[in-house]
Design an enzyme around this catalytic site. Sequence first.
Site, short mmCIF file in Angstrom:
data_model
loop_
_atom_site.label_atom_id
_atom_site.label_comp_id
_atom_site.label_asym_id
_atom_site.label_seq_id
_atom_site.Cartn_x
_atom_site.Cartn_y
_atom_site.Cartn_z
N ASP A 180 12.27 -27.37 -15.44
CA ASP A 180 13.54 -27.30 -14.73
C ASP A 180 13.31 -27.03 -13.24
O ASP A 180 13.92 -27.67 -12.38
CB ASP A 180 14.40 -26.18 -15.31
N MET A 181 12.46 -26.07 -12.96
CA MET A 181 12.25 -25.66 -11.56
C MET A 181 11.57 -26.78 -10.76
O MET A 181 11.96 -27.06 -9.62
CB MET A 181 11.44 -24.37 -11.52
#
Length: 395
Positions: A180-181
Amino acid sequence: MAGPLSHIRILDLSRIMAGPWAGQILADLGADVIKVERAGVGDDTRRWGPPFLKDTEGNETKESGYYLCVNRGKRSIEVDLASNEGQNIIKELAKTSDIVLENFKVGTLERYGLSANDLKQINPKLIYCSVTGFGQNGPQAKDVAYDFMIQAMGGLMSVTGAADGSPGAGPQKVGIPIIDMMTGMYAAISVLAALAKRAENGEGDVIDIGMLDVATAMLANQGMNYLVSGNVPSRKGNKHPNIQPQDVFEVKDGHIVLAVGNDEQFERFSEALNKPEWSQDVRFSTNKERVNNLDVLHPLICDELKKQELRYWLDSFNVAKVPCGPINSVPMVLDEPQVKHREMLQYIDHPLAGKVPQIVSPMKFTNSPLKFDKAPPQLGENTSEILAELGIDGE
């Protein structure tokens, strides 16, 4: 808010982590990020707790720690995208926005008349970035994805964890939502590149970011190791696949991480261990031979390191300029003198809690320093304010 993007407006239709992470990066850089949230419900992560932020009297609020980590510096407006009024609000916001971030399932915003084509007809200079699990096309384009499953599908878990046959063996996910990051990072880089191009030709762009694509790109050295050798990378615990010695080692009172990166460092490492002959041994004198003969070298290092305490080895290796470190817990990281000096933990005024802690952006600009003075917003905190800017009656 100051920063190099203080002249840019972001219309952030995303939620959970990947899209909002990109939005927070841009907010930290000074952009006006308008976070659009589902009316009465808000971002999914608002409910992803405990823990929840406590107010000044010690009572739990509705602000989860998860939500608070990824929405700093934004303004929140509640909008019902399924309604004509809500869709018209988004279109009005798009007229004065530079960038749209969205992570809806493929085709959802098209049904609402809010696709890239729809909004770019309103604002041709708009940069429209879609973040999804699998991208806008392909056999899985419409499938839902979460970080954990993409860590598995993207190969990250196949090279993360203890080696097969050792205690605790088996695939492991990374302890933070790294896909996600990194997807958010790629999204932020993409829209900034599109901004730079727009400054040159005056045209907007449409960007398609897929989490599985990001995970595949992140295979980096492990992926290339396979492509070059034909050997399938495997889990090796904390051992680096290409550089040795790099591992977690037991010492007399705990553990130490060593990251010996080249032959010169290994020579100094050997001297610090009072084993200078190791660097002259043909089995260990070059990195290639150390990797090939790790089964011999590793136990020798283990035997030596167990003779002294962590503090002794940290001091010795630091003097010898050998990269090393303790394995810090989260509070220990935040208490590190270097982390404190760099002011990575800051406290921002918050209407419920008085102050909210934030681990802030690592980007430090000389000419356009970043300021962290806007806490993650409460649900709909800025609805009336943003509608007034559009000339729309709040009722």
